[in-house]
Design a protein around this motif. Sequence first.
Motif, short mmCIF file in Angstrom:
data_model
loop_
_atom_site.label_atom_id
_atom_site.label_comp_id
_atom_site.label_asym_id
_atom_site.label_seq_id
_atom_site.Cartn_x
_atom_site.Cartn_y
_atom_site.Cartn_z
N ARG A 8 0.83 -1.20 0.00
CA ARG A 8 0.00 0.00 0.00
C ARG A 8 0.88 1.25 0.00
O ARG A 8 0.53 2.27 -0.60
CB ARG A 8 -0.91 0.00 1.22
CG ARG A 8 -1.94 1.12 1.20
CD ARG A 8 -2.86 1.03 2.39
NE ARG A 8 -3.67 -0.17 2.38
CZ ARG A 8 -3.52 -1.17 3.23
NH1 ARG A 8 -2.60 -1.11 4.17
NH2 ARG A 8 -4.29 -2.23 3.17
N GLN A 9 2.01 1.19 0.67
CA GLN A 9 2.91 2.34 0.70
C GLN A 9 3.62 2.53 -0.64
O GLN A 9 3.90 3.65 -1.04
CB GLN A 9 3.95 2.17 1.81
CG GLN A 9 3.35 2.21 3.21
CD GLN A 9 4.35 1.84 4.26
OE1 GLN A 9 5.42 1.36 3.95
NE2 GLN A 9 3.99 2.06 5.52
N LEU A 12 -0.36 3.08 -5.53
CA LEU A 12 -1.46 4.02 -5.40
C LEU A 12 -2.68 3.38 -4.78
O LEU A 12 -3.72 4.01 -4.69
CB LEU A 12 -1.82 4.58 -6.78
CG LEU A 12 -0.72 5.37 -7.50
CD1 LEU A 12 -1.22 5.79 -8.86
CD2 LEU A 12 -0.32 6.57 -6.68
N GLY A 183 2.47 11.62 -5.23
CA GLY A 183 1.62 11.01 -4.21
C GLY A 183 2.42 10.19 -3.22
O GLY A 183 2.17 10.22 -2.01
N GLU A 184 3.42 9.46 -3.76
CA GLU A 184 4.26 8.64 -2.87
C GLU A 184 5.10 9.52 -1.94
O GLU A 184 5.27 9.19 -0.77
CB GLU A 184 5.16 7.74 -3.73
CG GLU A 184 4.42 6.63 -4.45
CD GLU A 184 5.26 5.98 -5.52
OE1 GLU A 184 4.75 5.05 -6.16
OE2 GLU A 184 6.42 6.40 -5.73
N ALA A 187 2.81 10.74 0.68
CA ALA A 187 2.48 9.64 1.61
C ALA A 187 3.65 9.33 2.54
O ALA A 187 3.46 9.09 3.74
CB ALA A 187 2.08 8.39 0.82
N MET A 188 4.87 9.36 1.98
CA MET A 188 6.04 9.10 2.81
C MET A 188 6.24 10.21 3.83
O MET A 188 6.63 9.95 4.97
CB MET A 188 7.28 8.97 1.93
CG MET A 188 7.33 7.70 1.10
SD MET A 188 7.29 6.20 2.12
CE MET A 188 8.83 6.39 3.01
N VAL A 190 3.85 12.01 5.17
CA VAL A 190 2.85 11.78 6.21
C VAL A 190 3.26 10.61 7.09
O VAL A 190 3.14 10.66 8.32
CB VAL A 190 1.47 11.52 5.57
CG1 VAL A 190 0.47 11.06 6.62
CG2 VAL A 190 0.98 12.77 4.87
N GLN A 191 3.78 9.55 6.46
CA GLN A 191 4.20 8.38 7.23
C GLN A 191 5.33 8.72 8.18
O GLN A 191 5.32 8.31 9.35
CB GLN A 191 4.63 7.27 6.28
CG GLN A 191 5.11 6.01 6.99
CD GLN A 191 5.64 4.97 6.02
OE1 GLN A 191 5.48 5.10 4.82
NE2 GLN A 191 6.28 3.96 6.55
N GLU A 194 3.93 10.68 11.03
CA GLU A 194 3.21 9.81 11.95
C GLU A 194 4.18 8.98 12.79
O GLU A 194 3.98 8.81 14.00
CB GLU A 194 2.27 8.89 11.18
CG GLU A 194 1.09 9.61 10.56
CD GLU A 194 0.19 8.68 9.78
OE1 GLU A 194 0.60 7.50 9.59
OE2 GLU A 194 -0.91 9.09 9.39
#
Length: 486
Positions: A8-9, A12, A183-184, A187-188, A190-191, A194
């Motif tokens: 998922r990481q 998409l 997008g990746e 996402a990274m 944000v990851q 987190e």
Amino acid sequence: MPVTVEERQRGLGARTTTNAMPLLLGMPLFFALMYALMAWGHRHGAVLGSPVLVAALGTLFGASGDERWQRLLGGGHLHTRPVLRLVYAMTLMATTLLLAGWGFLLPACAMLIAVIHIGWTGSRTWRPAAFITAIVTVISETIIHVGVVESVVSPAYSHVAAALNLTIAVFGLSNLGLSAARGEQAAMAVQRAEERYRALVRNSSDVVSVIDADGRLTHISDAVLQVSGRNAADLLNTSYLDLFHPDDQPEARAALAGLTSTGADSRARLEVRTRHHDGTWRWHEVTLHNAFGDPAVQGIVSNQRDVSDRRAHQDRLAYAASHDALTGLPNRAELLRLLAEASPKATAAEAVAVLFIDLDGFKAVNDTYGHATGDALLVAAAQRLGAGLRASDVLARLGGDEFAAFLTGVTNTASVHERAHRLMQDMAMPFHLAEHEVRIGASIGVALGHGPTDADALLARADAQMYTVKRDAAGRRRSPAVAAAA
């Protein structure tokens, strides 16, 4: 088979559609539909190859999109061996289209294949997908050009259409790849944020909790194990107030109610005692924040930290500031503070009495035997005076060889006079110190306060009466003088 976190990481989040129904049921239906279409097209000249063969290859292509098959090609994962999986899918698709006479559609169909694989493998797939699409397209058009297979359109039209489709496909894949990369990256980011937040919360000495509208814990950070020795899992869905000392629960309950009534983003701070796993009570500083308006929280956020050491230090400082270091008795300032609290409660029926006590002969002992003996005598005198008073009476050391006491609830003036007289008799008894036996005496002045009276004034009256006793002694001990304060 579920998509793993790593997959998922990487991608998409695209999913195949061939798993919508079981293969044993879905593929026969898919073959029947494909065959009907191919047979109809064959009758009208739109399909040149065998309808059965084209339908079978199309069905095989659809079945190869199953995740289990893709994982097998990928060595157990959807994000590995993208080139092998792309070559397999595009070769199978090219064969199907060539047999049907639609080779010029290969770049468009290849783009659909590449989109799914970019979703599985990530943005890094678009370049090999574009390259493979171009190679397979060139090979397919070459096969059509040399006449190995026929096309529903003339070879020249097929070449032009394939070139246009290939150009569109390459541009489309590049844009999709760049969008996927952005997008990746997001996402990274944000990851990482987190993970950093989780690490900070996990390693923080502050306990972060979320309390719902019913006052129950819906979240509590793992720091609670370090702070209180209790597991976070054991505290979930329990009452937040149960964490605190029963005497402090009303304050915490009022704080929660105040936050709820005040509204969003309101805050409160309090210090309460929290039970540790070892059974002791620890002081915690608690900050509460109303976050019911935050959809991600929907509760009151509690941040609490152990401040027991700070409270103990403050208590030690407060004690040192209000007590005599030698005897441990309250000092003058503390006596006056306590007397000021008690004096307003005095009435005509129940007075407050102050005893001003001065040790007679202490200076001679101190000068003769030294300060160590003098200090020991002061400690012994404080103990003897305290033994002659009630537990509710307050004895203080004013400084040097002067002490004072105040008594509350005095209903009989004579009883205060008798108590002072007994204290004077007690102080006349010898003191057996470590190395010496010494004798001293005490002069005690008494002042009574009926109703609210200034604490300093009451102590000054008792002091004056003590000097009256000293002057009247004339070498012998007499009964203490008593002055009733107005």
